[in-house]
Design a protein around this motif. Structure first.
Motif, PDB file in Angstrom:
ATOM      1  N   ALA A 106      -2.391  -6.835 -25.218  1.00 24.26           N
ATOM      2  CA  ALA A 106      -1.002  -6.977 -25.747  1.00 24.26           C
ATOM      3  C   ALA A 106      -0.400  -5.510 -25.927  1.00 24.26           C
ATOM      4  O   ALA A 106       0.980  -5.255 -25.698  1.00 24.26           O
ATOM      5  N   GLU A 107      -1.435  -4.411 -26.443  1.00 26.30           N
ATOM      6  CA  GLU A 107      -0.839  -3.191 -26.664  1.00 26.30           C
ATOM      7  C   GLU A 107      -0.261  -2.570 -25.334  1.00 26.30           C
ATOM      8  O   GLU A 107       0.633  -1.888 -25.257  1.00 26.30           O
ATOM      9  N   ILE A 108      -1.083  -2.748 -24.133  1.00 26.27           N
ATOM     10  CA  ILE A 108      -0.550  -2.222 -22.983  1.00 26.27           C
ATOM     11  C   ILE A 108       0.378  -2.940 -22.441  1.00 26.27           C
ATOM     12  O   ILE A 108       1.510  -2.194 -21.930  1.00 26.27           O
ATOM     13  N   ALA A 109       0.783  -4.198 -22.847  1.00 28.73           N
ATOM     14  CA  ALA A 109       2.051  -4.885 -22.179  1.00 28.73           C
ATOM     15  C   ALA A 109       3.172  -4.343 -22.945  1.00 28.73           C
ATOM     16  O   ALA A 109       4.292  -4.121 -22.397  1.00 28.73           O
ATOM     17  N   GLU A 110       2.830  -3.973 -24.278  1.00 26.92           N
ATOM     18  CA  GLU A 110       3.896  -3.436 -25.253  1.00 26.92           C
ATOM     19  C   GLU A 110       4.547  -1.998 -24.756  1.00 26.92           C
ATOM     20  O   GLU A 110       5.657  -1.632 -24.484  1.00 26.92           O
ATOM     21  N   LEU A 111       3.269  -1.137 -24.038  1.00 23.53           N
ATOM     22  CA  LEU A 111       3.669   0.166 -23.573  1.00 23.53           C
ATOM     23  C   LEU A 111       4.332   0.008 -22.376  1.00 23.53           C
ATOM     24  O   LEU A 111       5.303   0.769 -22.017  1.00 23.53           O
ATOM     25  N   LYS A 112       4.062  -1.019 -21.509  1.00 24.35           N
ATOM     26  CA  LYS A 112       4.833  -1.042 -20.399  1.00 24.35           C
ATOM     27  C   LYS A 112       6.570  -1.634 -20.509  1.00 24.35           C
ATOM     28  O   LYS A 112       7.077  -1.308 -19.623  1.00 24.35           O
ATOM     29  N   ARG A 113       6.651  -2.133 -21.664  1.00 20.58           N
ATOM     30  CA  ARG A 113       8.106  -2.414 -21.941  1.00 20.58           C
ATOM     31  C   ARG A 113       8.830  -1.173 -22.651  1.00 20.58           C
ATOM     32  O   ARG A 113      10.131  -1.508 -22.651  1.00 20.58           O
ATOM     33  N   ARG A 114       8.211  -0.249 -22.762  1.00 17.60           N
ATOM     34  CA  ARG A 114       8.821   1.218 -23.345  1.00 17.60           C
ATOM     35  C   ARG A 114       9.379   1.738 -22.018  1.00 17.60           C
ATOM     36  O   ARG A 114       8.943   1.540 -20.671  1.00 17.60           O
ATOM     37  N   PRO A 115      10.548   2.473 -22.292  1.00 14.00           N
ATOM     38  CA  PRO A 115      11.478   3.299 -21.298  1.00 14.00           C
ATOM     39  C   PRO A 115      10.306   4.363 -20.672  1.00 14.00           C
ATOM     40  O   PRO A 115       9.722   4.781 -21.581  1.00 14.00           O
ATOM     41  N   GLY A 116      10.666   4.596 -19.566  1.00 13.38           N
ATOM     42  CA  GLY A 116       9.977   5.898 -18.879  1.00 13.38           C
ATOM     43  C   GLY A 116       9.437   5.745 -17.630  1.00 13.38           C
ATOM     44  O   GLY A 116      10.090   4.582 -17.141  1.00 13.38           O
ATOM     45  N   ARG A 117       8.817   6.463 -17.132  1.00 19.95           N
ATOM     46  CA  ARG A 117       8.476   6.666 -15.582  1.00 19.95           C
ATOM     47  C   ARG A 117       7.355   5.705 -15.307  1.00 19.95           C
ATOM     48  O   ARG A 117       7.324   4.621 -15.156  1.00 19.95           O
ATOM     49  N   GLU A 118       6.118   6.374 -15.493  1.00 10.76           N
ATOM     50  CA  GLU A 118       4.765   5.853 -15.247  1.00 10.76           C
ATOM     51  C   GLU A 118       3.714   5.825 -16.287  1.00 10.76           C
ATOM     52  O   GLU A 118       3.463   6.994 -16.796  1.00 10.76           O
ATOM     53  N   LEU A 119       3.112   4.857 -16.681  1.00  7.80           N
ATOM     54  CA  LEU A 119       1.918   4.981 -17.263  1.00  7.80           C
ATOM     55  C   LEU A 119       0.750   4.714 -16.335  1.00  7.80           C
ATOM     56  O   LEU A 119       0.604   3.529 -15.604  1.00  7.80           O
ATOM     57  N   GLN A 120       0.038   5.721 -16.135  1.00  4.33           N
ATOM     58  CA  GLN A 120      -0.840   5.985 -15.071  1.00  4.33           C
ATOM     59  C   GLN A 120      -2.473   5.569 -15.291  1.00  4.33           C
ATOM     60  O   GLN A 120      -2.801   6.175 -16.344  1.00  4.33           O
ATOM     61  N   ILE A 121      -2.792   4.888 -14.315  1.00  2.00           N
ATOM     62  CA  ILE A 121      -4.201   4.569 -14.394  1.00  2.00           C
ATOM     63  C   ILE A 121      -4.788   5.385 -13.333  1.00  2.00           C
ATOM     64  O   ILE A 121      -4.419   5.282 -12.215  1.00  2.00           O
ATOM     65  N   HIS A 122      -5.773   6.102 -13.489  1.00  2.00           N
ATOM     66  CA  HIS A 122      -6.818   6.909 -12.595  1.00  2.00           C
ATOM     67  C   HIS A 122      -8.205   6.498 -12.838  1.00  2.00           C
ATOM     68  O   HIS A 122      -8.813   6.389 -13.890  1.00  2.00           O
ATOM     69  N   GLY A 123      -8.860   5.918 -11.821  1.00  2.00           N
ATOM     70  CA  GLY A 123     -10.037   5.374 -11.488  1.00  2.00           C
ATOM     71  C   GLY A 123      -9.985   4.147 -12.581  1.00  2.00           C
ATOM     72  O   GLY A 123      -9.212   3.232 -12.170  1.00  2.00           O
TER      73      GLY A 123
END
Length: 208
Positions: free
Chosen positions: A114-131
């Protein structure tokens, strides 16, 4: 923000410990550091370009520990990766991580999806996962990953943890970019496009 995943894999799909022999020896893995001999200027340019688009990072616990032990020690202000990782927000879903010492780190101890889904809804470019393979698999199962940069290295190891293990949610992707480095690393950029479609090459029954 889009959620993007950048992942290094071997030709047989192994994702474990690309960066060094001591990075992850779980399950007796002895091939750590398999990506290092293939680093070149092409590889560096691509990775730098990925980090240029980051507004924040989302890291699994194991990857976070590896990064937190390395990147704060890289203090060169001209290093394009270190400057991003050390200055931008970092989010870590974990019920066991103590108070983080790496600056700008937030730990999601409960309701991580749920916290990650909320981050995704925020304005911006990329929330990046590495590995962060386990985290990535969990988010793929929730349809939260938009883009996958899959770097396939020209080596087969025969053992090790795979990025896409049995039980991964069936997902279709659309190829948006394709390039290769001078050492033979093939870089694919895919956009998630829903569930797979299926067909058949079987011949139709003969008419009587």
């Amino acid at each position: 923000m889009k959620i993007t995943l950048t992942a290094f894999v071997t030709m047989d799909g192994v994702h474990q410990a690309p960066g060094g022999p001591n990075e992850d020896t779980s399950d007796g893995f002895t091939h750590g550091g398999w990506s290092v001999p293939y680093g070149d200027e092409d590889f560096g340019r691509f990775v730098t370009g990925v980090f240029d688009n980051a507004d924040a990072f989302l890291l699994g616990r194991r990857t976070y520990d590896i990064f937190a032990a390395h990147w704060p020690r890289v203090t060169d202000p001209e290093d394009p990766i270190a400057t991003k990782l050390n200055s931008l927000p970092k989010y870590v879903p974990s019920s066991t991580l103590g108070e983080p010492s790496w600056a700008h780190t937030t730990v999601f101890r409960k309701n991580a999806v749920a916290e990650i889904a909320e981050l995704k809804r925020r304005p911006g470019r990329e929330l990046q996962i590495h590995g962060s393979a386990r985290l990535a698999q969990g988010l793929l199962a929730k349809n939260l990953i938009d883009t996958v940069h899959l770097l396939v290295f020209p080596v087969v190891l025969g053992s090790g943890r795979r990025l896409f293990e049995d039980g991964t949610l069936p997902t279709a992707f659309r190829l948006e970019g394709l390039s290769r480095t001078s050492t033979g690393v093939v870089i694919h950029t895919y956009e998630a496009s829903g569930r797979p479609e299926y067909g058949s090459y079987e011949l139709a029954p003969e008419q009587e």
